[in-house]
Design a protein around this motif. Structure first.
Motif, mmCIF file in Angstrom:
data_model
loop_
_atom_site.group_PDB
_atom_site.id
_atom_site.type_symbol
_atom_site.label_atom_id
_atom_site.label_comp_id
_atom_site.label_asym_id
_atom_site.label_seq_id
_atom_site.Cartn_x
_atom_site.Cartn_y
_atom_site.Cartn_z
ATOM 1 N N GLU A 168 -6.792 -31.615 -30.446
ATOM 2 C CA GLU A 168 -7.581 -31.427 -29.181
ATOM 3 C C GLU A 168 -8.118 -30.191 -28.990
ATOM 4 O O GLU A 168 -9.210 -29.975 -28.476
ATOM 5 C CB GLU A 168 -5.982 -31.720 -28.297
ATOM 6 C CG GLU A 168 -5.600 -33.094 -28.340
ATOM 7 C CD GLU A 168 -4.537 -33.381 -29.661
ATOM 8 O OE1 GLU A 168 -3.946 -34.584 -29.724
ATOM 9 O OE2 GLU A 168 -4.275 -32.268 -30.308
ATOM 10 N N ARG A 169 -7.462 -28.994 -29.277
ATOM 11 C CA ARG A 169 -8.023 -27.818 -29.051
ATOM 12 C C ARG A 169 -9.269 -27.566 -29.940
ATOM 13 O O ARG A 169 -10.117 -26.691 -29.511
ATOM 14 C CB ARG A 169 -6.843 -26.592 -29.465
ATOM 15 C CG ARG A 169 -5.983 -26.589 -28.457
ATOM 16 C CD ARG A 169 -5.033 -25.396 -28.679
ATOM 17 N NE ARG A 169 -3.926 -25.415 -27.852
ATOM 18 C CZ ARG A 169 -3.053 -24.353 -27.578
ATOM 19 N NH1 ARG A 169 -2.711 -23.495 -28.638
ATOM 20 N NH2 ARG A 169 -2.065 -24.388 -26.550
ATOM 21 N N GLN A 217 -11.461 -29.748 -30.663
ATOM 22 C CA GLN A 217 -12.536 -30.478 -29.978
ATOM 23 C C GLN A 217 -13.040 -29.776 -28.780
ATOM 24 O O GLN A 217 -13.813 -29.445 -28.396
ATOM 25 C CB GLN A 217 -12.039 -31.919 -29.402
ATOM 26 C CG GLN A 217 -13.101 -32.808 -28.658
ATOM 27 C CD GLN A 217 -12.466 -34.183 -28.389
ATOM 28 O OE1 GLN A 217 -11.511 -34.698 -28.764
ATOM 29 N NE2 GLN A 217 -13.527 -34.844 -27.679
ATOM 30 N N ARG A 218 -12.018 -29.297 -27.727
ATOM 31 C CA ARG A 218 -12.270 -28.634 -26.710
ATOM 32 C C ARG A 218 -12.981 -27.173 -27.028
ATOM 33 O O ARG A 218 -13.814 -26.908 -26.632
ATOM 34 C CB ARG A 218 -10.872 -28.111 -25.928
ATOM 35 C CG ARG A 218 -10.250 -29.497 -25.110
ATOM 36 C CD ARG A 218 -8.792 -29.018 -25.007
ATOM 37 N NE ARG A 218 -8.917 -27.685 -23.847
ATOM 38 C CZ ARG A 218 -7.883 -27.191 -23.543
ATOM 39 N NH1 ARG A 218 -6.702 -27.485 -24.446
ATOM 40 N NH2 ARG A 218 -7.824 -26.163 -22.972
ATOM 41 N N SER A 278 -4.418 -27.514 -33.280
ATOM 42 C CA SER A 278 -4.349 -28.908 -33.177
ATOM 43 C C SER A 278 -5.843 -29.462 -32.698
ATOM 44 O O SER A 278 -6.823 -28.739 -32.650
ATOM 45 C CB SER A 278 -3.627 -29.009 -31.667
ATOM 46 O OG SER A 278 -4.350 -28.615 -30.524
ATOM 47 N N ASP A 282 0.662 -30.609 -28.003
ATOM 48 C CA ASP A 282 -0.256 -30.993 -29.075
ATOM 49 C C ASP A 282 0.654 -30.796 -30.642
ATOM 50 O O ASP A 282 1.271 -29.985 -30.720
ATOM 51 C CB ASP A 282 -1.649 -30.496 -29.331
ATOM 52 C CG ASP A 282 -2.417 -30.518 -27.902
ATOM 53 O OD1 ASP A 282 -2.260 -31.403 -27.215
ATOM 54 O OD2 ASP A 282 -3.358 -29.710 -27.856
#
Length: 453
Positions: free
Chosen positions: A323-324, A326-327, A321, A234
């Motif tokens: 992405e992280r 959101q996760r 990031s 990412d």
């Protein structure tokens, strides 16, 4: 006068006689025309982009190449003709030096055993042979162990010296040069180590300029920017996600809910590491050609995806990031449910982080060097000890311990360790924790310290 105290002004002035200037321009063209065509710059513009030091160094590379050219019909060099016409004005030592240049070849050397202000050992990577001691004062102040340089080394009065400037080569520039030399010498398909003789290497001098410029100009012009990513690939963008705690929820409530979860490892009553899964075959290689992977791993190679910390009435998730983020937010909400409210996010890019720290005065919160250095060195010890048993891309995706068991593997491991040392010493602070890290224990651990020379 050059760095070795030889005055070449009369030799340069001699270029204005007859057609020598035109012949010198042809050699300059060999060194610069392909680069000028590729980047759409003329010679003066290249000099302006690089600055006076590198412009003069590159001019010197072309000039010294010109001095080695043999001209018909009598097979003499420009130096031969100059000494016949004006040699009576030169000292015996100066004549020896000029003749040495005229028969010299530029080569790629590996630097080792540096004695600042005095000398260094140079290993010729293209012609082979034992390393030679080079007497050099100025350059030894900035040279780094295992650095690769392009230079002409000649012997004058029993002492090896560098004829002119030094071009430092990055690993990428070195590979590009070797590829070009293999193709020029017809050894492109050979798997053997590239060894060239003087007759093959002498006409290849322009390739050294090309390789250096094609590597340096894109970075100076800002055309090549490293893509910095985390271990998931990412793009790095720092996120701080703040979850307000519901009324009545305590630190103990959060800790009880997080207890026993494999993905979260508690470090203290208010702080947890959010962990990923250890890669089965070592860290994945990024697909982007200029990618730099940034991240933190535990001793067993488990990646740390982010951190969770209780700060007052907030549970703060910190990741690198989108992405992280959101996760991680989904993970927190799935575990805590209505114990937290809708989160708020703050985002900061690497550029913004750098800008925020530029010009900042040291504060009481900064870690003193005497404290930071042993901490960083201890972290490196753990990281590299774990790496010894993990696949490494430079070693053909086998571990350093496994590679060190074979003759060819030992040489590859030595190159890998030299690469690590060189990168570690490349930081802006030569006394910083990275630059002062001692890699010797790795060589001994792998029983290849005899190759550290």
């Amino acid at each position: 006068m050059n760095a070795n105290g030889f005055n070449l002004s009369a030799l340069v002035k001699f270029l204005g006689r007859d057609d020598w200037a035109l012949q010198f321009e042809e050699v300059m063209g060999d060194h610069f025309w392909p680069v000028m065509d590729e980047f759409g710059l003329d010679h003066e513009e290249i000099g302006e982009v690089l600055g006076d030091h590198w412009a003069m160094t590159l001019w010197g590379c072309a000039f010294e190449d010109f001095l080695t050219q043999v001209f018909e019909p009598d097979g003499r060099t420009f130096v031969d003709i100059f000494l016949k016409s004006r040699g009576f004005k030169e000292t015996a030592r100066s004549k020896t030096y000029l003749k040495a240049i005229s028969t010299s070849v530029i080569s790629l050397h590996e630097v080792c055993e540096i004695v600042p202000g005095k000398s260094f050992l140079a290993r010729d990577l293209l012609r082979g042979g034992d390393p030679v001691t080079v007497s050099e004062g100025t350059a030894t102040q900035t040279l780094r162990q295992w650095e690769k340089i392009a230079a002409r080394i000649v012997e004058v009065g029993g002492t090896n010296i560098i004829t002119g400037g030094i071009l430092p080569y990055s690993p990428e520039a070195s590979e590009a040069l070797l590829e070009g030399l293999r193709e020029m010498s017809g050894k492109k398909r050979s798997r053997k180590k590239l060894i060239l003789d003087n007759d093959t290497l002498r006409p290849a001098a322009p390739l050294f300029t090309h390789a250096w410029l094609f590597d340096t100009l894109p970075r100076v012009l800002g055309e090549v920017q490293p893509f910095i990513c985390n271990s998931d690939g990412d793009n790095i963008v720092f996120h701080e996600v703040r979850f307000p705690l519901e009324v009545g929820i305590t630190e103990k409530d959060i800790a009880d809910r997080f207890a026993g979860l494999d993905d979260l490892r508690q470090e203290n009553p208010q702080f947890w590491n959010w962990l990923g899964r250890p890669p089965a075959m070592g860290p994945a290689r990024p697909e982007h050609p200029n990618a730099l992977v940034a991240g933190v791993t535990l001793e067993d190679g488990t990646p740390v995806l982010g951190n969770l910390e209780i700060k007052g009435r907030f549970l703060v998730l910190m990741v690198n990031s989108a992405e992280r983020a959101q996760r991680g937010a989904e993970l927190v909400q799935n575990i805590l449910g209505k114990m937290v409210r809708t989160p708020l996010s703050a985002i900061q890019t690497i550029e913004q982080l750098k800008a925020a720290h530029q010009g900042r005065r040291p504060s009481a919160d900064d870690i003193p060097p005497e404290v930071a250095t042993p901490l960083v060195h201890a972290m490196f010890d753990k990281q590299y000890r774990a790496t010894l048993d993990q696949p490494v891309a430079m070693l053909g995706d086998i571990s350093p311990r496994a590679a060190a068991r074979t003759k060819d593997g030992r040489l590859k491991v030595a190159d890998w360790l030299k690469y690590l040392e060189l990168r570690s010493s490349a930081g802006p602070n030569p006394q910083g924790p990275m630059a002062t890290y001692d890699f010797l224990w790795l060589w001994k651990e792998l029983s290849i310290e005899d190759l550290r020379r």
